[in-house]
Design a protein around this motif. Structure first.
Motif, PDB file in Angstrom:
ATOM      1  N   ASN A 129      22.259  -6.823 -19.023  1.00  0.00           N
ATOM      2  CA  ASN A 129      21.600  -6.372 -17.799  1.00  0.00           C
ATOM      3  C   ASN A 129      21.331  -7.568 -16.903  1.00  0.00           C
ATOM      4  O   ASN A 129      20.892  -8.630 -17.373  1.00  0.00           O
ATOM      5  CB  ASN A 129      20.276  -5.668 -18.115  1.00  0.00           C
ATOM      6  CG  ASN A 129      20.474  -4.395 -18.916  1.00  0.00           C
ATOM      7  OD1 ASN A 129      21.130  -3.470 -18.459  1.00  0.00           O
ATOM      8  ND2 ASN A 129      19.928  -4.356 -20.125  1.00  0.00           N
ATOM      9  N   GLY A 130      21.619  -7.418 -15.626  1.00  0.00           N
ATOM     10  CA  GLY A 130      21.363  -8.503 -14.690  1.00  0.00           C
ATOM     11  C   GLY A 130      22.492  -9.508 -14.630  1.00  0.00           C
ATOM     12  O   GLY A 130      23.646  -9.204 -14.935  1.00  0.00           O
ATOM     13  N   PHE A 131      22.131 -10.736 -14.265  1.00  0.00           N
ATOM     14  CA  PHE A 131      23.114 -11.786 -14.025  1.00  0.00           C
ATOM     15  C   PHE A 131      22.722 -13.055 -14.766  1.00  0.00           C
ATOM     16  O   PHE A 131      21.557 -13.255 -15.098  1.00  0.00           O
ATOM     17  CB  PHE A 131      23.210 -12.081 -12.520  1.00  0.00           C
ATOM     18  CG  PHE A 131      23.715 -10.920 -11.706  1.00  0.00           C
ATOM     19  CD1 PHE A 131      25.072 -10.739 -11.511  1.00  0.00           C
ATOM     20  CD2 PHE A 131      22.833 -10.007 -11.135  1.00  0.00           C
ATOM     21  CE1 PHE A 131      25.549  -9.666 -10.772  1.00  0.00           C
ATOM     22  CE2 PHE A 131      23.297  -8.937 -10.394  1.00  0.00           C
ATOM     23  CZ  PHE A 131      24.662  -8.763 -10.205  1.00  0.00           C
ATOM     24  N   PRO A 132      23.691 -13.938 -15.000  1.00  0.00           N
ATOM     25  CA  PRO A 132      23.349 -15.249 -15.571  1.00  0.00           C
ATOM     26  C   PRO A 132      22.682 -16.127 -14.517  1.00  0.00           C
ATOM     27  O   PRO A 132      22.495 -15.699 -13.364  1.00  0.00           O
ATOM     28  CB  PRO A 132      24.720 -15.803 -15.979  1.00  0.00           C
ATOM     29  CG  PRO A 132      25.673 -15.164 -15.027  1.00  0.00           C
ATOM     30  CD  PRO A 132      25.126 -13.782 -14.766  1.00  0.00           C
ATOM     31  N   ALA A 133      22.348 -17.355 -14.898  1.00  0.00           N
ATOM     32  CA  ALA A 133      21.757 -18.282 -13.936  1.00  0.00           C
ATOM     33  C   ALA A 133      22.719 -18.509 -12.779  1.00  0.00           C
ATOM     34  O   ALA A 133      23.941 -18.400 -12.935  1.00  0.00           O
ATOM     35  CB  ALA A 133      21.444 -19.598 -14.629  1.00  0.00           C
ATOM     36  N   PRO A 134      22.206 -18.816 -11.592  1.00  0.00           N
ATOM     37  CA  PRO A 134      23.074 -19.029 -10.431  1.00  0.00           C
ATOM     38  C   PRO A 134      24.102 -20.129 -10.668  1.00  0.00           C
ATOM     39  O   PRO A 134      23.957 -20.971 -11.554  1.00  0.00           O
ATOM     40  CB  PRO A 134      22.082 -19.422  -9.327  1.00  0.00           C
ATOM     41  CG  PRO A 134      20.768 -18.873  -9.769  1.00  0.00           C
ATOM     42  CD  PRO A 134      20.780 -18.959 -11.263  1.00  0.00           C
ATOM     43  N   MET A 175      32.198 -20.055 -11.147  1.00  0.00           N
ATOM     44  CA  MET A 175      31.515 -18.864 -11.635  1.00  0.00           C
ATOM     45  C   MET A 175      31.616 -18.804 -13.149  1.00  0.00           C
ATOM     46  O   MET A 175      32.669 -19.125 -13.709  1.00  0.00           O
ATOM     47  CB  MET A 175      32.138 -17.601 -11.032  1.00  0.00           C
ATOM     48  CG  MET A 175      31.328 -16.346 -11.273  1.00  0.00           C
ATOM     49  SD  MET A 175      32.129 -14.842 -10.644  1.00  0.00           S
ATOM     50  CE  MET A 175      33.184 -14.432 -12.038  1.00  0.00           C
ATOM     51  N   PRO A 176      30.562 -18.428 -13.858  1.00  0.00           N
ATOM     52  CA  PRO A 176      30.667 -18.334 -15.312  1.00  0.00           C
ATOM     53  C   PRO A 176      31.724 -17.322 -15.735  1.00  0.00           C
ATOM     54  O   PRO A 176      31.891 -16.288 -15.093  1.00  0.00           O
ATOM     55  CB  PRO A 176      29.262 -17.890 -15.738  1.00  0.00           C
ATOM     56  CG  PRO A 176      28.637 -17.308 -14.512  1.00  0.00           C
ATOM     57  CD  PRO A 176      29.230 -18.057 -13.362  1.00  0.00           C
ATOM     58  N   GLY A 222      28.866 -10.230  -4.437  1.00  0.00           N
ATOM     59  CA  GLY A 222      27.618 -10.946  -4.241  1.00  0.00           C
ATOM     60  C   GLY A 222      27.812 -12.439  -4.143  1.00  0.00           C
ATOM     61  O   GLY A 222      28.889 -12.928  -3.755  1.00  0.00           O
ATOM     62  N   ASP A 223      26.793 -13.191  -4.514  1.00  0.00           N
ATOM     63  CA  ASP A 223      26.763 -14.631  -4.300  1.00  0.00           C
ATOM     64  C   ASP A 223      27.461 -15.387  -5.427  1.00  0.00           C
ATOM     65  O   ASP A 223      26.864 -16.215  -6.122  1.00  0.00           O
ATOM     66  CB  ASP A 223      25.305 -15.099  -4.167  1.00  0.00           C
ATOM     67  CG  ASP A 223      25.197 -16.525  -3.631  1.00  0.00           C
ATOM     68  OD1 ASP A 223      26.174 -16.993  -3.010  1.00  0.00           O
ATOM     69  OD2 ASP A 223      24.141 -17.148  -3.828  1.00  0.00           O
ATOM     70  N   TRP A 224      28.745 -15.059  -5.621  1.00  0.00           N
ATOM     71  CA  TRP A 224      29.561 -15.691  -6.649  1.00  0.00           C
ATOM     72  C   TRP A 224      30.913 -16.067  -6.058  1.00  0.00           C
ATOM     73  O   TRP A 224      31.443 -15.360  -5.201  1.00  0.00           O
ATOM     74  CB  TRP A 224      29.780 -14.738  -7.837  1.00  0.00           C
ATOM     75  CG  TRP A 224      28.506 -14.256  -8.452  1.00  0.00           C
ATOM     76  CD1 TRP A 224      27.857 -13.082  -8.184  1.00  0.00           C
ATOM     77  CD2 TRP A 224      27.697 -14.940  -9.414  1.00  0.00           C
ATOM     78  NE1 TRP A 224      26.706 -12.980  -8.916  1.00  0.00           N
ATOM     79  CE2 TRP A 224      26.584 -14.111  -9.693  1.00  0.00           C
ATOM     80  CE3 TRP A 224      27.819 -16.160 -10.089  1.00  0.00           C
ATOM     81  CZ2 TRP A 224      25.592 -14.470 -10.599  1.00  0.00           C
ATOM     82  CZ3 TRP A 224      26.834 -16.520 -10.984  1.00  0.00           C
ATOM     83  CH2 TRP A 224      25.741 -15.680 -11.241  1.00  0.00           C
ATOM     84  N   ASN A 225      31.456 -17.181  -6.512  1.00  0.00           N
ATOM     85  CA  ASN A 225      32.766 -17.598  -6.022  1.00  0.00           C
ATOM     86  C   ASN A 225      33.841 -16.585  -6.371  1.00  0.00           C
ATOM     87  O   ASN A 225      33.790 -15.950  -7.431  1.00  0.00           O
ATOM     88  CB  ASN A 225      33.157 -18.953  -6.622  1.00  0.00           C
ATOM     89  CG  ASN A 225      32.683 -20.115  -5.785  1.00  0.00           C
ATOM     90  OD1 ASN A 225      31.574 -20.092  -5.250  1.00  0.00           O
ATOM     91  ND2 ASN A 225      33.511 -21.146  -5.679  1.00  0.00           N
ATOM     92  N   GLU A 268      40.404 -10.504   2.217  1.00  0.00           N
ATOM     93  CA  GLU A 268      39.233 -10.513   3.096  1.00  0.00           C
ATOM     94  C   GLU A 268      37.938 -10.539   2.293  1.00  0.00           C
ATOM     95  O   GLU A 268      36.884 -10.958   2.805  1.00  0.00           O
ATOM     96  CB  GLU A 268      39.264  -9.304   4.034  1.00  0.00           C
ATOM     97  CG  GLU A 268      39.013  -7.945   3.373  1.00  0.00           C
ATOM     98  CD  GLU A 268      40.220  -7.421   2.607  1.00  0.00           C
ATOM     99  OE1 GLU A 268      40.054  -6.397   1.916  1.00  0.00           O
ATOM    100  OE2 GLU A 268      41.312  -8.022   2.703  1.00  0.00           O
ATOM    101  N   MET A 269      37.952 -10.088   1.048  1.00  0.00           N
ATOM    102  CA  MET A 269      36.755 -10.137   0.205  1.00  0.00           C
ATOM    103  C   MET A 269      36.465 -11.555  -0.265  1.00  0.00           C
ATOM    104  O   MET A 269      35.322 -11.914  -0.537  1.00  0.00           O
ATOM    105  CB  MET A 269      36.925  -9.218  -1.015  1.00  0.00           C
ATOM    106  CG  MET A 269      36.998  -7.743  -0.690  1.00  0.00           C
ATOM    107  SD  MET A 269      36.959  -6.721  -2.194  1.00  0.00           S
ATOM    108  CE  MET A 269      38.493  -7.209  -2.985  1.00  0.00           C
ATOM    109  N   ARG A 270      37.507 -12.357  -0.386  1.00  0.00           N
ATOM    110  CA  ARG A 270      37.331 -13.721  -0.884  1.00  0.00           C
ATOM    111  C   ARG A 270      37.194 -14.738   0.233  1.00  0.00           C
ATOM    112  O   ARG A 270      36.325 -15.622   0.178  1.00  0.00           O
ATOM    113  CB  ARG A 270      38.528 -14.086  -1.767  1.00  0.00           C
ATOM    114  CG  ARG A 270      38.504 -15.512  -2.256  1.00  0.00           C
ATOM    115  CD  ARG A 270      39.659 -15.843  -3.196  1.00  0.00           C
ATOM    116  NE  ARG A 270      40.023 -17.247  -3.069  1.00  0.00           N
ATOM    117  CZ  ARG A 270      40.988 -17.709  -2.307  1.00  0.00           C
ATOM    118  NH1 ARG A 270      41.779 -16.875  -1.627  1.00  0.00           N
ATOM    119  NH2 ARG A 270      41.206 -19.008  -2.219  1.00  0.00           N
TER     120      ARG A 270
END
Length: 335
Positions: A129-134, A175-176, A222-225, A268-270
């Motif tokens: 659930n959720g995300f790893p560290a930024p 990104m992890p 979201g805020d991921w490469n 366009e997404m990247r």
């Protein structure tokens, strides 16, 4: 051994992003893998009432999975009249490479990819659930809290080396669960042949580990490469002087739109202007600028010669198409 196994590998007709397909043929020892056929109606390459397509070997290497005398066979797809199939992008790539052979262009492709668990519900190693560290410590990271999938990566590197592919290195990405391997420097279409085989090996080795590798250019919103396939290249003239490096970047600028529409689905997404990208709606180049469409490495600016990096191609790009476009755009402008 009186026979060996030849694994025939080809690119199918799935749109908007083609898939790899493969099947094995038993071939007598001492004979080269022959032309073979397949059911194109099952690969989005032919209708059922006229389903036969042809596989023509274009690159053969040792099979590091079966080992021994077994082989991997990269093929191009032909129609039954022996002309290139409409989905065969290699033929045009090879023609461009022949046309501009005097430029002696070399390519190095940085293939990013992301590991998902076997059912692809989430990236490998991410919490339920959720995300790893930024993002921050994952790039070239070390440790089980920052690196996920290293056993697969190491097995893949070993397999590529055993196959004799022109692989240059590996690293964990920003990104992890995201990694990269590099193919090159080598000419085209060979660089694309090697890259497709390396992709196939990545998928096959992933099967053994219960891990799936995806070339999705934005595997996590979201805020991921995102995931790209940065394409480095040089002509003989670029390796001798700096002005041709700048001229190559300016030639790419003049043909930006055609490249963008052929550099991979979902670009366009990247290419948003964030996460080390320039927006797909604009073009700029600069020295040491990873937010540019094209980067001129600082060593090249210092040495006054070398290569440049086209940072626009997606991870899911077709390397035959991308290298063909670069050949045509850069070499035609310099002719």
């Amino acid at each position: 051994m009186s026979n060996y196994k030849a694994e025939y590998i080809w690119v199918d007709g799935t749109q908007p992003t083609a898939k790899l397909r493969s099947k094995a043929k038993v071939v007598p020892m001492g004979e080269e893998p022959p032309i073979w056929g397949f059911d194109g109606s099952s690969t989005n390459q032919a209708p059922g009432e006229n389903s036969d397509c042809v596989l023509r070997p274009v690159f053969t290497c040792p099979d590091p999975i079966r080992e021994g005398d077994h082989k991997l066979v990269m093929c191009e797809v032909l129609l039954t009249d022996m002309t290139p199939h409409p989905t065969n992008t290699r033929a045009a790539c090879a023609a461009a490479a022949e046309q501009y052979a005097d430029f002696d262009m070399w390519f190095g492709i940085e293939q990013e990819y992301t590991f998902f668990n076997g059912i692809r519900s989430q990236p490998l190693g991410w919490p339920d659930n959720g995300f790893p560290a930024p993002q921050g410590g994952y790039y070239c990271g070390v440790g089980s809290d920052e690196v996920f999938g290293r056993p697969v990566v190491e097995d893949h590197l070993d397999a590529c080396l055993a196959a004799g592919l022109q692989i240059a290195g590996i690293n964990a990405e920003v990104m992890p669960a995201q990694w990269e391997f590099q193919i090159g420097p080598i000419g085209s279409p060979a660089v694309a042949d090697h890259l497709w085989i390396a992709r196939w090996l990545l998928y096959r080795i992933g099967e053994k580990h219960g891990v799936a590798a995806t070339l999705d250019p934005k595997p996590v919103r979201g805020d991921w490469n995102g995931a790209g396939a940065h394409t480095n290249f040089s002509t003989r003239q670029m390796r001798e002087a700096y002005d041709p490096c700048v001229a190559a970047a300016e030639a790419l600028a003049a043909n930006h739109h055609e490249h963008i529409v052929n550099y991979g689905d979902g670009i366009e997404m990247r290419l948003t202007g964030l996460h080390e990208t320039c927006s797909y709606q604009e073009f700029r180049y600069g020295v040491s600028d990873r937010g540019a469409s094209v980067r001129i490495p600082w060593q090249v600016a210092r040495d006054g010669k070398g290569y440049i990096e086209d940072r626009r191609p997606n991870a899911n790009m077709d390397p035959y198409k991308v290298t063909e476009l670069i050949l045509n755009t850069v070499c035609e402008a310099a002719s």
